[in-house]
Design a protein around this motif. Structure first.
Motif, PDB file in Angstrom:
ATOM      1  N   ILE A 215       0.679  -1.238   0.085  1.00 22.79           N
ATOM      2  CA  ILE A 215       0.041  -0.162   0.064  1.00 22.79           C
ATOM      3  C   ILE A 215       0.843   1.264  -0.020  1.00 22.79           C
ATOM      4  N   THR A 216       0.150   2.141  -0.478  1.00 23.15           N
ATOM      5  CA  THR A 216       1.085   3.541  -0.782  1.00 23.15           C
ATOM      6  C   THR A 216      -0.022   4.456  -0.240  1.00 23.15           C
ATOM      7  N   CYS A 217       0.268   5.200   1.111  1.00 23.37           N
ATOM      8  CA  CYS A 217      -0.615   6.068   1.648  1.00 23.37           C
ATOM      9  C   CYS A 217      -0.190   7.606   1.392  1.00 23.37           C
ATOM     10  N   TRP A 218      -0.886   8.244   0.786  1.00 25.26           N
ATOM     11  CA  TRP A 218      -0.476   9.545   0.039  1.00 25.26           C
ATOM     12  C   TRP A 218      -1.291  10.562   0.297  1.00 25.26           C
ATOM     13  N   ALA A 219      -0.731  11.754   1.060  1.00 28.50           N
ATOM     14  CA  ALA A 219      -1.633  13.059   1.285  1.00 28.50           C
ATOM     15  C   ALA A 219      -0.729  14.239   0.799  1.00 28.50           C
ATOM     16  N   GLY A 220      -1.121  15.279   0.406  1.00 26.49           N
ATOM     17  CA  GLY A 220      -0.560  16.435   0.135  1.00 26.49           C
ATOM     18  C   GLY A 220       0.028  17.201   1.267  1.00 26.49           C
ATOM     19  N   GLY A 221       1.071  17.742   1.094  1.00 24.22           N
ATOM     20  CA  GLY A 221       1.801  18.271   2.269  1.00 24.22           C
ATOM     21  C   GLY A 221       0.894  19.533   2.802  1.00 24.22           C
ATOM     22  N   GLY A 222       0.199  20.079   1.994  1.00 27.52           N
ATOM     23  CA  GLY A 222      -0.400  21.195   2.539  1.00 27.52           C
ATOM     24  C   GLY A 222      -1.774  20.820   3.203  1.00 27.52           C
ATOM     25  N   GLU A 223      -1.988  19.704   3.243  1.00 26.58           N
ATOM     26  CA  GLU A 223      -3.701  19.344   3.834  1.00 26.58           C
ATOM     27  C   GLU A 223      -3.572  19.455   5.232  1.00 26.58           C
ATOM     28  N   ARG A 224      -4.809  19.283   5.863  1.00 24.56           N
ATOM     29  CA  ARG A 224      -4.969  19.384   7.126  1.00 24.56           C
ATOM     30  C   ARG A 224      -4.048  18.362   7.721  1.00 24.56           C
ATOM     31  N   SER A 225      -3.851  18.590   9.157  1.00 18.08           N
ATOM     32  CA  SER A 225      -2.857  17.793   9.772  1.00 18.08           C
ATOM     33  C   SER A 225      -3.481  16.214  10.050  1.00 18.08           C
ATOM     34  N   GLU A 226      -4.745  16.565  10.200  1.00 13.25           N
ATOM     35  CA  GLU A 226      -5.387  15.182  10.198  1.00 13.25           C
ATOM     36  C   GLU A 226      -5.102  14.092   9.190  1.00 13.25           C
ATOM     37  N   PHE A 227      -5.307  14.716   7.994  1.00 12.39           N
ATOM     38  CA  PHE A 227      -5.031  13.951   6.816  1.00 12.39           C
ATOM     39  C   PHE A 227      -3.508  13.340   6.800  1.00 12.39           C
ATOM     40  N   LEU A 228      -2.826  14.027   7.263  1.00 13.84           N
ATOM     41  CA  LEU A 228      -1.169  13.458   7.083  1.00 13.84           C
ATOM     42  C   LEU A 228      -1.101  12.681   8.409  1.00 13.84           C
ATOM     43  N   ARG A 229      -1.735  12.975   9.494  1.00 12.27           N
ATOM     44  CA  ARG A 229      -1.686  11.832  10.891  1.00 12.27           C
ATOM     45  C   ARG A 229      -2.495  10.416  10.080  1.00 12.27           C
ATOM     46  N   GLN A 230      -3.516  10.529   9.345  1.00 13.97           N
ATOM     47  CA  GLN A 230      -4.425   9.443   9.206  1.00 13.97           C
ATOM     48  C   GLN A 230      -3.484   8.644   8.048  1.00 13.97           C
ATOM     49  N   ASN A 231      -2.683   9.242   7.206  1.00  9.70           N
ATOM     50  CA  ASN A 231      -2.010   8.472   6.294  1.00  9.70           C
ATOM     51  C   ASN A 231      -0.845   7.696   7.141  1.00  9.70           C
ATOM     52  N   ALA A 232      -0.131   8.872   7.729  1.00  7.82           N
ATOM     53  CA  ALA A 232       1.062   8.354   8.411  1.00  7.82           C
ATOM     54  C   ALA A 232       0.873   6.977   9.214  1.00  7.82           C
ATOM     55  N   LEU A 233      -0.441   7.225  10.009  1.00 10.72           N
ATOM     56  CA  LEU A 233      -0.927   6.008  10.945  1.00 10.72           C
ATOM     57  C   LEU A 233      -1.190   4.589   9.988  1.00 10.72           C
ATOM     58  N   LEU A 234      -1.626   4.635   9.075  1.00  4.82           N
ATOM     59  CA  LEU A 234      -1.980   3.370   8.484  1.00  4.82           C
ATOM     60  C   LEU A 234      -0.669   2.856   8.130  1.00  4.82           C
ATOM     61  N   ALA A 235       0.108   3.590   7.445  1.00  5.38           N
ATOM     62  CA  ALA A 235       1.510   3.005   6.815  1.00  5.38           C
ATOM     63  C   ALA A 235       2.273   2.500   7.735  1.00  5.38           C
ATOM     64  N   ASN A 236       2.201   3.334   9.131  1.00  7.06           N
ATOM     65  CA  ASN A 236       3.003   2.867  10.265  1.00  7.06           C
ATOM     66  C   ASN A 236       2.640   1.658  10.856  1.00  7.06           C
ATOM     67  N   ILE A 237       1.193   1.380  11.059  1.00  8.61           N
ATOM     68  CA  ILE A 237       0.498   0.304  11.613  1.00  8.61           C
ATOM     69  C   ILE A 237       0.841  -1.031  10.950  1.00  8.61           C
ATOM     70  N   TRP A 238       0.501  -0.986   9.616  1.00  7.64           N
ATOM     71  CA  TRP A 238       0.654  -2.030   8.488  1.00  7.64           C
ATOM     72  C   TRP A 238       2.043  -2.301   8.411  1.00  7.64           C
ATOM     73  N   THR A 239       2.940  -1.634   8.558  1.00  2.69           N
ATOM     74  CA  THR A 239       4.347  -2.010   8.338  1.00  2.69           C
ATOM     75  C   THR A 239       4.640  -3.065   9.316  1.00  2.69           C
ATOM     76  N   GLY A 240       4.269  -2.748  10.457  1.00  2.00           N
ATOM     77  CA  GLY A 240       4.332  -3.655  11.754  1.00  2.00           C
ATOM     78  C   GLY A 240       3.641  -4.618  11.825  1.00  2.00           C
ATOM     79  N   LEU A 241       2.611  -4.753  10.741  1.00  2.00           N
ATOM     80  CA  LEU A 241       1.955  -6.119  10.383  1.00  2.00           C
ATOM     81  C   LEU A 241       2.353  -7.073   9.076  1.00  2.00           C
ATOM     82  N   GLY A 242       3.382  -6.467   8.638  1.00  2.00           N
ATOM     83  CA  GLY A 242       3.928  -7.189   7.529  1.00  2.00           C
ATOM     84  C   GLY A 242       3.519  -6.788   6.189  1.00  2.00           C
ATOM     85  N   ALA A 243       2.908  -5.611   6.249  1.00  2.00           N
ATOM     86  CA  ALA A 243       2.572  -5.013   4.853  1.00  2.00           C
ATOM     87  C   ALA A 243       3.990  -4.237   4.282  1.00  2.00           C
TER      88      ALA A 243
END
Length: 246
Positions: A215-243
């Motif tokens: 998976i690629t989790c992609w958000a624009g650098g100028g988006e609201r911080s929640e969108f940046l957090r949400q996409n970093a969150l999934l990439a972080n968690i799923w990395t730890g689950l083997g994706a």
């Protein structure tokens, strides 16, 4: 130590209201989307409004390359599960179609006429339908709510049958909403009706990815911080689950 607390949850998820000139969208997409559909229709390379279910919005458009497709891309529109339509986004198929892929774009029933869990099942049915029409690898992508729906398909509780799920090669979630719990604090939840049980069952960040998931989790650098957090969150968690994530 810096401290961060969200006081206005509606503003935290209001990308459009915080982008200058955003009022011109999505109306400005209508013309290029229609022009793209017309151009491919004139070449006999469209199949429009294919039914995948019984509800009025259970329809998808399929755009075809000039030669036999290399595979299938499914783009799922956003709009917080509350608005928009497949026809607003047709022109975004241009790049993938030009690279030799078939592209499917489904509409789906909107809240409050359905729960998010119901939309997940509808998208699963749409992908199953079009996957029977186009062979090859399957790439799923979507924006905002569509990013949620695309990534939800690659979880161990996916609504997709096993023979379709195993064809998924990659998911691209664009500004996806991967943890539904914060949205329970927004005014939108009057229509979305997310509760704790649904958030737990339908949030990709709280679920396990399929084995071998990418998976690629992609958000624009100028988006609201929640969108940046949400996409970093999934990439972080799923990395730890083997994706495989980025």
């Amino acid at each position: 130590m810096p401290r961060h607390r969200i006081a206005d949850w509606d503003n935290a998820y209001a990308n459009g209201a915080n982008i200058a000139g955003s009022d011109r969208w999505p109306a400005a997409w209508a013309e290029p989307a229609q022009a793209f559909r017309a151009a491919l229709a004139a070449q006999g390379r469209t199949r429009l409004d294919i039914a995948y279910g019984e509800r009025p919005r259970n329809r998808l458009d399929l755009f075809l390359p000039e030669a036999a497709p290399k595979g299938l891309v499914v783009f799922i529109h956003g709009g917080y599960w509350l608005e928009s339509d497949k026809s607003d986004w047709s022109h975004l198929a241009n790049g993938a179609v030009g690279s030799g892929f078939a592209v499917a774009m489904p509409s789906y029933t909107l809240c409050p006429d359905i729960r998010i869990a119901g939309i997940v099942r509808e998208i699963g049915a749409a992908i199953e339908k079009v996957a029977a029409l186009v062979d090859g690898p399957l790439i799923l992508t979507g924006h905002s709510a569509g990013g949620h729906l695309a990534s939800r398909m690659m979880t161990t509780s996916t609504p997709l049958p096993a023979n379709v799920a195993k064809r998924i090669r990659h998911v691209v979630s664009i500004s996806g909403l991967h943890d539904l719990r914060p949205l329970m604090r927004t005014g939108m939840n009057a229509a979305l009706a997310i509760d704790e049980a649904e958030a737990q069952a339908e949030s990709p960040a709280l679920l396990r990815p399929l084995d071998g998931g990418s998976i690629t989790c992609w958000a624009g650098g100028g988006e609201r911080s929640e969108f940046l957090r949400q996409n970093a969150l999934l990439a972080n968690i799923w990395t730890g689950l083997g994706a495989v994530t980025n």
